[in-house]
Design an enzyme around this catalytic site. Structure first.
Site, PDB file in Angstrom:
ATOM      1  N   PRO A  56       2.447  -3.258   2.784  1.00 45.84           N
ATOM      2  CA  PRO A  56       1.162  -3.546   2.306  1.00 45.84           C
ATOM      3  C   PRO A  56       0.751  -4.928   2.174  1.00 45.84           C
ATOM      4  O   PRO A  56      -0.286  -5.356   2.539  1.00 45.84           O
ATOM      5  CB  PRO A  56       1.187  -2.941   0.837  1.00 45.84           C
ATOM      6  CG  PRO A  56       2.522  -2.815   0.567  1.00 45.84           C
ATOM      7  CD  PRO A  56       3.313  -2.502   1.928  1.00 45.84           C
ATOM      8  N   VAL A  63      10.070  -2.321   2.500  1.00 44.66           N
ATOM      9  CA  VAL A  63       9.273  -0.987   2.961  1.00 44.66           C
ATOM     10  C   VAL A  63       7.767  -1.071   1.970  1.00 44.66           C
ATOM     11  O   VAL A  63       6.616  -1.722   2.472  1.00 44.66           O
ATOM     12  CB  VAL A  63       9.709   0.327   2.556  1.00 44.66           C
ATOM     13  CG1 VAL A  63       8.653   1.478   2.963  1.00 44.66           C
ATOM     14  CG2 VAL A  63      11.094   0.508   3.373  1.00 44.66           C
ATOM     15  N   CYS A  64       7.962  -0.818   0.729  1.00 48.23           N
ATOM     16  CA  CYS A  64       6.716  -0.818  -0.023  1.00 48.23           C
ATOM     17  C   CYS A  64       5.988  -2.091  -0.610  1.00 48.23           C
ATOM     18  O   CYS A  64       4.916  -2.131  -0.957  1.00 48.23           O
ATOM     19  CB  CYS A  64       6.932  -0.069  -1.370  1.00 48.23           C
ATOM     20  SG  CYS A  64       7.652   1.815  -0.848  1.00 48.23           S
ATOM     21  N   LEU A  65       6.959  -3.065  -0.363  1.00 49.82           N
ATOM     22  CA  LEU A  65       6.294  -4.681  -0.349  1.00 49.82           C
ATOM     23  C   LEU A  65       5.919  -5.044   0.814  1.00 49.82           C
ATOM     24  O   LEU A  65       4.676  -5.616   0.915  1.00 49.82           O
ATOM     25  CB  LEU A  65       7.277  -5.587  -1.131  1.00 49.82           C
ATOM     26  CG  LEU A  65       6.954  -6.792  -1.281  1.00 49.82           C
ATOM     27  CD1 LEU A  65       5.575  -7.131  -2.203  1.00 49.82           C
ATOM     28  CD2 LEU A  65       7.916  -7.884  -1.856  1.00 49.82           C
TER      29      LEU A  65
END
Length: 206
Positions: free
Chosen positions: A130, A125-127
């Site tokens: 973006p 998700v957070c890697l």
């Protein structure tokens, strides 16, 4: 004189240098740390601290962000990492994808660097989000694979495959540290470089 003897421009070098790269650190918070299923929480903590120390050693610009601290739904960056990055202003967001937060994107742009060494929890998700967006905007992304983790090993490995297919250049901590140092003649960083390498070998099982 051969090309090998010519000094390389550290701003335009195709490899990572202290002059052309920035570190992006996303969501190393207690909830995320303790829900990682692809690696031990203690290893993730040790490894992200090593990455942060490397960034400080080589004077890289650092962008640090959290999610949902202001809403009180989540706690701030874990203390060992915050201690190393004590002089870095943290950007809090509500978006899962930090690239959808204007303050975050503005902070990345202010670094003036196009090579982004990126670490985040979770990988899927957070890697991934973006990283994919940054590459679409013309950035080169270098995820540090032994400093990130997903909710499961399958989720972690699948996310790495996805971002690699989009053009991300996967690296490990020892490779990152050596790529930034590159020359034993850089006396001002040799001692800390050696310490970081010794610790990295212990943590990543070399």
């Amino acid at each position: 004189m051969s090309n090998a003897a010519q000094p390389r421009n550290p701003q335009t070098d195709h490899l990572l240098t202290p002059e052309n790269a920035a570190l992006v650190v996303i969501d190393y918070q207690p909830t995320q740390i303790h829900s990682v299923g692809s690696a031990r929480a203690s290893d993730i903590i040790n490894n992200i601290v090593l990455v942060a120390r490397a960034a400080k050693t080589f004077d890289l610009p650092v962008v640090l962000t959290t999610v949902n601290v202001a809403t009180t739904r989540n706690q701030d960056t874990i203390p060992p990492l915050r201690e190393v990055l004590s002089d870095v202003e943290s950007i809090d967001r509500t978006t899962m994808n930090s690239w959808e937060d204007p303050a975050f994107v503005a902070a990345v742009e202010r670094t003036g660097r196009k090579k982004l060494i990126m670490c985040a929890l979770w990988t899927e998700v957070c890697l991934a989000f973006p990283a994919i967006d940054a590459m679409r905007e013309g950035y080169e992304v270098y995820p540090v694979v032994d400093a990130v983790g997903g909710t499961s090993l399958l989720a972690h490995e699948t996310a790495l495959r996805r971002i690699e297919q989009q053009g991300a250049q996967l690296i490990t901590i020892p490779q990152l540290i050596c790529e930034l140092q590159r020359d034993w003649a850089r006396d001002e960083t040799v001692r800390e470089f050696s310490d970081l390498m010794f610790e990295a070998r212990a943590f990543v099982g070399m």
